[in-house]
Write an enzyme that holds these catalytic residues in place. Structure first.
Site, mmCIF file in Angstrom:
data_model
loop_
_atom_site.group_PDB
_atom_site.id
_atom_site.type_symbol
_atom_site.label_atom_id
_atom_site.label_comp_id
_atom_site.label_asym_id
_atom_site.label_seq_id
_atom_site.Cartn_x
_atom_site.Cartn_y
_atom_site.Cartn_z
ATOM 1 N N ASP A 163 43.208 34.387 -22.009
ATOM 2 C CA ASP A 163 44.074 34.016 -20.584
ATOM 3 C C ASP A 163 45.416 34.937 -20.686
ATOM 4 O OD1 ASP A 163 42.135 31.996 -19.308
ATOM 5 O OD2 ASP A 163 42.812 30.822 -21.096
ATOM 6 N N ASP A 171 43.800 37.516 -27.654
ATOM 7 C CA ASP A 171 43.847 36.062 -26.474
ATOM 8 C C ASP A 171 43.137 36.385 -25.633
ATOM 9 O OD1 ASP A 171 45.370 34.060 -25.301
ATOM 10 O OD2 ASP A 171 46.385 35.662 -24.134
HETATM 11 C C1 XBP Z 1 45.730 29.745 -22.075
HETATM 12 C C2 XBP Z 1 45.833 28.430 -21.813
HETATM 13 C C3 XBP Z 1 44.611 27.574 -21.258
HETATM 14 C C4 XBP Z 1 44.069 27.740 -19.859
HETATM 15 C C5 XBP Z 1 43.372 26.852 -19.472
HETATM 16 O O1 XBP Z 1 45.151 30.014 -23.284
HETATM 17 O O2 XBP Z 1 46.876 27.789 -21.962
HETATM 18 O O3 XBP Z 1 45.302 26.302 -21.110
HETATM 19 O O4 XBP Z 1 45.043 27.718 -18.992
HETATM 20 O O5 XBP Z 1 42.278 26.449 -20.321
HETATM 21 P P1 XBP Z 1 45.157 31.709 -24.016
HETATM 22 P P2 XBP Z 1 41.547 25.095 -20.736
HETATM 23 O O6 XBP Z 1 46.289 32.276 -23.234
HETATM 24 O O7 XBP Z 1 45.569 31.093 -25.602
HETATM 25 O O8 XBP Z 1 43.786 32.064 -23.731
HETATM 26 O O9 XBP Z 1 41.839 24.066 -19.320
HETATM 27 O O10 XBP Z 1 40.353 25.285 -20.958
HETATM 28 O O11 XBP Z 1 42.609 24.373 -21.651
HETATM 29 MG MG MG Z 2 47.393 34.239 -23.030
#
Ligand code: XBP
Ligand code: MG
Length: 259
Positions: free
Chosen positions: A10, A8
């Site tokens: 973020d 993953d």
């Molecule tokens: C995390 C998310 C994303 C980011 C923002 O994704 O929910 O929406 O907060 O990104 P993960 P975008 O943990 O799966 O990496 O604005 O590009 O959607």
């Molecule tokens: Mg995440």
């Protein structure tokens, strides 16, 4: 046998939300002369909605000063999201979004051991590319064999689609992979694809109940505070190693609930 790590982004590769995406959303509001500002606490609530554009629409639904028509809200969310992603890339370039400690070491160790590695994220490709370029340089995929982003799926996490696509592309059965996630939605996505998951607690999901992980702990930088505790030899710097992941994975010691 463990053949691949599915990462993953973020909250897992980097604590990118509070000081990255959130700040960039606020810059986009300011640039479009909107009075909206998302506090760190409010953003925590909004994170229950995956996807930045979807998050903007969810927030607008509760605002009296948002455009009245759905079509207008859609257009505004698209433009704000485009600006947010550009601002986020700039923050990443400036060094505001470091990798979480222990991440680089584990990626390098897994690569040296011949494991396949993929990024499986709901975030936009531009955001991932900025992060990989800043921290790994070189090819657009950085050290990963495969990078799957929000644009690559019809349904974002907690839907399992991104995991199912990664398994298909890497020609793996679910138990041959191990997901590394920080959020309940991410864990749900991996588990719905039958992929075992290790959870690294992140700022915004530190207290959430997580179900059905093989292990959960405070981060890859330390072997302290993990459940179940890692055993066997430890690295000189005390971080979680590939051997730890292999043991958790081999045990498939599903601890059904962590409060
Ligand atoms: C995390 C998310 C994303 C980011 C923002 O994704 O929910 O929406 O907060 O990104 P993960 P975008 O943990 O799966 O990496 O604005 O590009 O959607
Ligand atoms: Mg995440």
């Amino acid at each position: 046998m463990l053949r691949a790590l599915l990462w993953d982004v973020d909250g897992t590769l980097a604590e990118s939300e509070r000081d990255g995406h959130r700040v960039a959303f606020n810059q986009a509001f300011e640039a479009m002369q909107l009075p909206w500002r998302w506090s760190a606490a409010h953003y925590g609530t909004l994170l229950r909605v995956t996807g930045g554009r979807e998050r903007l629409l969810a927030d607008m639904a509760g605002r009296a000063d948002a455009p009245a028509l759905a079509v207008e809200r859609e257009a505004l969310a698209r433009e704000l999201h485009r600006r947010k992603n550009a601002a986020y890339a700039e923050l990443v370039r400036a060094g505001a979004v470091p990798l979480r400690p222990g991440v680089r070491e584990l990626i390098e160790e897994a690569a040296a051991a011949g494991l396949a590695q993929a990024v499986v994220t709901t975030t936009s490709r531009a955001n991932v590319q900025a992060l990989l370029k800043r921290h790994f340089g070189g090819s657009p995929c950085g050290p990963f064999d495969l990078v799957l982003c929000g644009e690559d799926v019809a349904a974002k996490k907690p839907d399992p689609e991104v995991y199912l696509r990664a398994l298909a592309a890497l020609r793996l059965r679910p138990p041959e992979a191990l997901a590394i996630e920080d959020s309940p939605g991410g864990v749900a996505a991996a588990r719905a694809a039958q992929v075992p998951v290790v959870v690294v607690r992140s700022e915004y999901f530190a207290a959430d109940t997580v179900e059905d992980a093989v292990a959960i702990g405070p981060g890859l930088h330390t072997r302290q505070g993990w459940s179940p505790p890692p055993h066997g030899r430890c690295a000189a710097d005390g971080r979680v190693t590939l051997a730890d992941l292999r043991r958790w994975h081999a045990g498939m010691e599903h601890v059904s609930q962590f409060g």
